[in-house]
Enzyme design. Sequence first.
Site, PDB file in Angstrom:
ATOM      1  N   HIS A   1     130.038  -3.812  41.859  1.00 41.19           N
ATOM      2  CA  HIS A   1     129.022  -4.834  41.443  1.00 41.19           C
ATOM      3  C   HIS A   1     128.018  -4.826  42.147  1.00 41.19           C
ATOM      4  CE1 HIS A   1     130.917  -6.292  37.796  1.00 41.19           C
ATOM      5  NE2 HIS A   1     129.937  -7.716  37.768  1.00 41.19           N
TER       6      HIS A   1
ATOM      7  N   GLU B   1     123.037  -6.253  42.632  1.00 42.37           N
ATOM      8  CA  GLU B   1     122.820  -7.697  41.735  1.00 42.37           C
ATOM      9  C   GLU B   1     122.544  -9.142  42.176  1.00 42.37           C
ATOM     10  OE1 GLU B   1     126.682  -9.284  39.728  1.00 42.37           O
ATOM     11  OE2 GLU B   1     125.664 -10.502  37.835  1.00 42.37           O
TER      12      GLU B   1
END
Length: 327
Positions: free
Chosen positions: A193, A196
Amino acid sequence: MKHYIDLHLHLDGSLPLNSILRLAELGEVALPADTMEELVPHLVADPDCKDLAEFLNKFDLPIALLQTEACLELAVYELLRTISAQGVIYAEIRYAPGAHCRRGLTQTQVMEAALRGLHRGIAEFPIKSQLIACCMRGADPEVNRETARVTQKFLGKGVCCMDLAGAESLFPTEDYADLFAYARTLDVPFIIHAGEAAGPASVWTALKFGAKRIGHGIYSVKDKTLLEHLREHHIPLEVCVTSNVQIKEIACVKDHPVAQLIEAGVPVTLNTDNMTISGTSVAGEFELVQRTFGLSDAQMERILLNGVEAAFLTEKEKEKLSEQILN
Ligand SMILES: [Zn+2]
């Protein structure tokens, strides 16, 4: 029915609402309310969520419900039932094994239980699926290293890769160099991730570590060189529009950079992130993006095929999925 792929789907944020009472009974967990109507606000975030804290506290109950082997097995199985009924033919379902050890399970036991649910689900429903094991930002480094070892142990047996999730703005990607060096020594493929809740530098760091795909990656749009790199090296972004808007990273759907990313030639995929918390489905995400940005059917089909290309599958399996999507 149209066919879809979801590559970014968190188990805890996507528990089917109709499985909550059974999970509570099975795990002997006291629920904060007696009726489904009263329980929903504990599990589903307001579409116009006040802040990230309000969003994050929706994970508390699901995590509490997923602390026994029977509950983990049931949750994965029920999620597969739900998404296959929505037309999803392939999903990579992620969760953090280290977050499910509060009642004494080891990460290996957690993974074995989730895999039982996975194998039962794919035998029963018209769907193919694999699990992704998430390390967590801010977690004890030893817990994350154990997640890497568990990923290696079950790689190719229902687990396809490792991930890093959690608060990117508080725990920068750069801090996880040792973890990913360790994953590389174990030959564990990983995704991260990144981009973001932090800028393009976080994506560059994830790529430097060797991430095969980027979770979200929406802030890549701020760096032309990065966009070019993603395009040239066919590095997919797992975009989850509703989720980004809900946690206030993006002010509203029409401000989302997804159309710019597509325009720049980046392999964009569309995914749900947390189906229950965000009250969405992958079909809903496709519809939202097409309607908001006026994309053509051919562009939407390209996004689906990007998902096939980005999946942790063999070329033969990808061919089969493409055929299903195009028919
Ligand atoms: Zn995510």
